[in-house]
Design a protein around this motif. Sequence first.
Motif, PDB file in Angstrom:
ATOM      1  N   ARG A  70      34.703  55.963  34.257  1.00  9.91           N
ATOM      2  CA  ARG A  70      34.874  54.849  35.169  1.00  9.91           C
ATOM      3  C   ARG A  70      36.106  54.089  34.779  1.00  9.91           C
ATOM      4  NH1 ARG A  70      30.729  52.340  37.504  1.00  9.91           N
ATOM      5  NH2 ARG A  70      30.817  52.268  39.710  1.00  9.91           N
ATOM      6  N   GLU A  71      37.228  54.531  35.274  1.00  6.35           N
ATOM      7  CA  GLU A  71      38.451  53.888  34.833  1.00  6.35           C
ATOM      8  C   GLU A  71      38.568  52.462  35.336  1.00  6.35           C
ATOM      9  OE1 GLU A  71      40.967  56.698  36.669  1.00  6.35           O
ATOM     10  OE2 GLU A  71      39.562  58.177  35.909  1.00  6.35           O
ATOM     11  N   ILE A  72      38.252  52.293  36.584  1.00  2.00           N
ATOM     12  CA  ILE A  72      38.492  51.007  37.213  1.00  2.00           C
ATOM     13  C   ILE A  72      37.242  50.538  37.926  1.00  2.00           C
ATOM     14  CG2 ILE A  72      39.912  49.791  38.884  1.00  2.00           C
ATOM     15  CD1 ILE A  72      41.979  52.043  38.486  1.00  2.00           C
ATOM     16  N   GLU A  73      36.845  49.333  37.632  1.00  4.52           N
ATOM     17  CA  GLU A  73      35.668  48.782  38.286  1.00  4.52           C
ATOM     18  C   GLU A  73      36.083  47.674  39.234  1.00  4.52           C
ATOM     19  OE1 GLU A  73      32.212  49.165  37.378  1.00  4.52           O
ATOM     20  OE2 GLU A  73      32.243  50.066  35.381  1.00  4.52           O
ATOM     21  N   LEU A  74      35.865  47.889  40.496  1.00  3.68           N
ATOM     22  CA  LEU A  74      36.234  46.886  41.482  1.00  3.68           C
ATOM     23  C   LEU A  74      35.040  46.518  42.346  1.00  3.68           C
ATOM     24  CD1 LEU A  74      39.622  48.333  42.747  1.00  3.68           C
ATOM     25  CD2 LEU A  74      39.229  46.623  40.968  1.00  3.68           C
ATOM     26  N   GLY A  75      34.951  45.246  42.636  1.00  9.17           N
ATOM     27  CA  GLY A  75      33.924  44.802  43.564  1.00  9.17           C
ATOM     28  C   GLY A  75      34.379  45.032  44.990  1.00  9.17           C
ATOM     29  N   ASP A  76      33.509  44.735  45.912  1.00  4.41           N
ATOM     30  CA  ASP A  76      33.827  44.990  47.308  1.00  4.41           C
ATOM     31  C   ASP A  76      34.997  44.144  47.793  1.00  4.41           C
ATOM     32  OD1 ASP A  76      31.836  46.786  47.359  1.00  4.41           O
ATOM     33  OD2 ASP A  76      30.409  45.537  48.439  1.00  4.41           O
ATOM     34  N   ILE A 136      40.714  43.630  49.390  1.00  2.24           N
ATOM     35  CA  ILE A 136      42.029  43.000  49.278  1.00  2.24           C
ATOM     36  C   ILE A 136      43.068  44.000  48.791  1.00  2.24           C
ATOM     37  CG2 ILE A 136      43.259  41.370  47.788  1.00  2.24           C
ATOM     38  CD1 ILE A 136      41.020  39.376  48.479  1.00  2.24           C
ATOM     39  N   LEU A 137      42.650  44.854  47.915  1.00  2.09           N
ATOM     40  CA  LEU A 137      43.562  45.910  47.472  1.00  2.09           C
ATOM     41  C   LEU A 137      43.937  46.806  48.656  1.00  2.09           C
ATOM     42  CD1 LEU A 137      45.033  47.296  45.198  1.00  2.09           C
ATOM     43  CD2 LEU A 137      42.932  48.487  44.591  1.00  2.09           C
ATOM     44  N   LYS A 138      42.976  47.068  49.470  1.00  2.00           N
ATOM     45  CA  LYS A 138      43.228  47.888  50.653  1.00  2.00           C
ATOM     46  C   LYS A 138      44.267  47.224  51.564  1.00  2.00           C
ATOM     47  CE  LYS A 138      40.693  50.175  54.400  1.00  2.00           C
ATOM     48  NZ  LYS A 138      40.449  49.296  55.561  1.00  2.00           N
ATOM     49  N   ARG A 176      42.742  38.567  39.660  1.00  3.02           N
ATOM     50  CA  ARG A 176      41.802  39.432  38.932  1.00  3.02           C
ATOM     51  C   ARG A 176      42.234  40.888  39.024  1.00  3.02           C
ATOM     52  NH1 ARG A 176      36.105  36.687  40.868  1.00  3.02           N
ATOM     53  NH2 ARG A 176      36.287  34.796  39.618  1.00  3.02           N
ATOM     54  N   LEU A 177      42.709  41.268  40.157  1.00  7.16           N
ATOM     55  CA  LEU A 177      43.192  42.642  40.301  1.00  7.16           C
ATOM     56  C   LEU A 177      44.369  42.872  39.355  1.00  7.16           C
ATOM     57  CD1 LEU A 177      42.995  43.174  44.163  1.00  7.16           C
ATOM     58  CD2 LEU A 177      41.761  44.456  42.407  1.00  7.16           C
ATOM     59  N   GLU A 178      45.177  41.843  39.204  1.00  8.38           N
ATOM     60  CA  GLU A 178      46.310  41.982  38.301  1.00  8.38           C
ATOM     61  C   GLU A 178      45.828  42.143  36.867  1.00  8.38           C
ATOM     62  OE1 GLU A 178      49.097  38.778  38.469  1.00  8.38           O
ATOM     63  OE2 GLU A 178      50.695  40.016  37.610  1.00  8.38           O
ATOM     64  N   LYS A 179      44.844  41.338  36.527  1.00  9.66           N
ATOM     65  CA  LYS A 179      44.300  41.432  35.175  1.00  9.66           C
ATOM     66  C   LYS A 179      43.719  42.823  34.916  1.00  9.66           C
ATOM     67  CE  LYS A 179      42.786  37.606  33.804  1.00  9.66           C
ATOM     68  NZ  LYS A 179      41.921  36.395  33.806  1.00  9.66           N
ATOM     69  N   LYS A 180      43.226  43.428  35.950  1.00 17.56           N
ATOM     70  CA  LYS A 180      42.653  44.764  35.801  1.00 17.56           C
ATOM     71  C   LYS A 180      43.707  45.854  35.888  1.00 17.56           C
ATOM     72  CE  LYS A 180      38.135  43.588  37.678  1.00 17.56           C
ATOM     73  NZ  LYS A 180      37.058  43.951  38.631  1.00 17.56           N
ATOM     74  N   GLY A 181      44.936  45.435  36.114  1.00 14.79           N
ATOM     75  CA  GLY A 181      46.002  46.425  36.150  1.00 14.79           C
ATOM     76  C   GLY A 181      46.142  47.152  37.471  1.00 14.79           C
ATOM     77  N   CYS A 182      45.524  46.629  38.510  1.00 15.64           N
ATOM     78  CA  CYS A 182      45.592  47.308  39.794  1.00 15.64           C
ATOM     79  C   CYS A 182      46.765  46.849  40.634  1.00 15.64           C
ATOM     80  CB  CYS A 182      44.312  47.086  40.581  1.00 15.64           C
ATOM     81  SG  CYS A 182      42.886  47.806  39.802  1.00 15.64           S
ATOM     82  N   VAL A 183      47.267  45.666  40.377  1.00 10.50           N
ATOM     83  CA  VAL A 183      48.437  45.181  41.107  1.00 10.50           C
ATOM     84  C   VAL A 183      49.384  44.510  40.117  1.00 10.50           C
ATOM     85  CG1 VAL A 183      46.914  44.648  43.054  1.00 10.50           C
ATOM     86  CG2 VAL A 183      47.724  42.815  41.602  1.00 10.50           C
ATOM     87  N   THR A 184      50.609  44.377  40.539  1.00 14.39           N
ATOM     88  CA  THR A 184      51.569  43.595  39.739  1.00 14.39           C
ATOM     89  C   THR A 184      52.090  42.482  40.632  1.00 14.39           C
ATOM     90  OG1 THR A 184      53.342  45.060  40.466  1.00 14.39           O
ATOM     91  CG2 THR A 184      52.344  45.522  38.342  1.00 14.39           C
ATOM     92  N   SER A 185      52.589  41.444  40.016  1.00 12.37           N
ATOM     93  CA  SER A 185      53.179  40.372  40.809  1.00 12.37           C
ATOM     94  C   SER A 185      54.522  39.996  40.212  1.00 12.37           C
ATOM     95  CB  SER A 185      52.262  39.156  40.818  1.00 12.37           C
ATOM     96  OG  SER A 185      52.311  38.509  39.572  1.00 12.37           O
TER      97      SER A 185
END
Lengths: 165, 165
Positions: free
Chosen positions: B27-33, B38-40, B76-85
């Motif tokens: 489970r590399e990445i855990e994301l809520g709905d 928002i990532l989508k 939070r997505l950034e903290k999880k490494g899913c996005v950068t800003s």
Amino acid sequence: MAWAGLSWLVDVCFTLEACGMTRSHRREIELGDAELEILKALWETGPATVREVMNRLRETSGRELAYTTVQTTLTRLEKKGCVTSRKAADSGQAHVFRAKVSRERISQSRLRALLEQLYDGSAAPLVVQLMETERFTPDEIVQLQSLIERLDDVAVNKKKKGKGG
Amino acid sequence: MAWAGLSWLVDVCFTLEACGMTRSHRREIELGDAELEILKALWETGPATVREVMNRLRETSGRELAYTTVQTTLTRLEKKGCVTSRKAADSGQAHVFRAKVSRERISQSRLRALLEQLYDGSAAPLVVQLMETERFTPDEIVQLQSLIERLDDVAVNKKKKGKGG
DNA sequence: GCTGTCCTCCGACAGATGTAGTAGATTGCC
DNA sequence: GGCAATCTACTACATCTGTCGGAGGACAGC
């Protein structure tokens, strides 16, 4: 192998479809990881007490959970309508829990969510992804081939109907 | 249609596979709905500010979220490494967020989890389920057919290689 | 009848997630 | 220079989930 045939699954899926349960529900059942793990144990053991589920988890996954953890989780599953419990004469005073939803039902619910969330409901990308990134045995490939042919037949029939009728 | 071809997806998947990312990670990445939603949006818009993502959500899903809700989630997505800003000159002082993980990566991560949780890692039942319960256009069916053939080829090649050395 | 064991019920608590408000900085405009 | 709009950062809080402990009831054996 658990792959004596795909037919059981196919049948289940058709049944679900016949029940009109395949579309329209965004998210029927929401389960956490631990809940799902325990539900899975219950699928595998069949009806079982808290202790049996607990043992099953230890034996198969090496998962050490406190008795009450398993119990709480089963209770929550019951509240969500995923399992039922009753007192069985042959198990002392322990409740016997029984899965009320099938693995396929859960699987489908989750897949549906995934489809909606990632691909606006289109299934093909997921199938592609699965086929590309996962390994299949030659047997499985054959099975998949025949399934596709079946899909193809259905499509063709529909087309015919559409034209002729 | 977005189905001009499967090749892009196929390529991505092969790439992932080449990176050795296809197995072994539970489970590399855990994301809520909400995070996923928002990532989508970010996948769809490309790099965007909080406000742009917020508008996107309103326009496409009718989802009304407070500015700060979107912001928190992006953080939070950034903290999880899913996005950068980063700060972009042409967007005032607003940060521009950019997705760092691909849709396919997430998709795969979730599928993998599903496989493990439901079918002990075996992919075939899921493929079957998808093919049985979801609808496919004739075009998609053709695509799937060719994919299967390709899988079949690979299997055959492997067999040959294994034999020949 | 007491004790130990096993069970159920209830409560607890930490971490993750969804959602949003407030404070303070920045910037454009009059 | 001051005001309004906008942005970031921080905080907050309810709910869900994972995990478990303790109180108290039932039952077997001495």
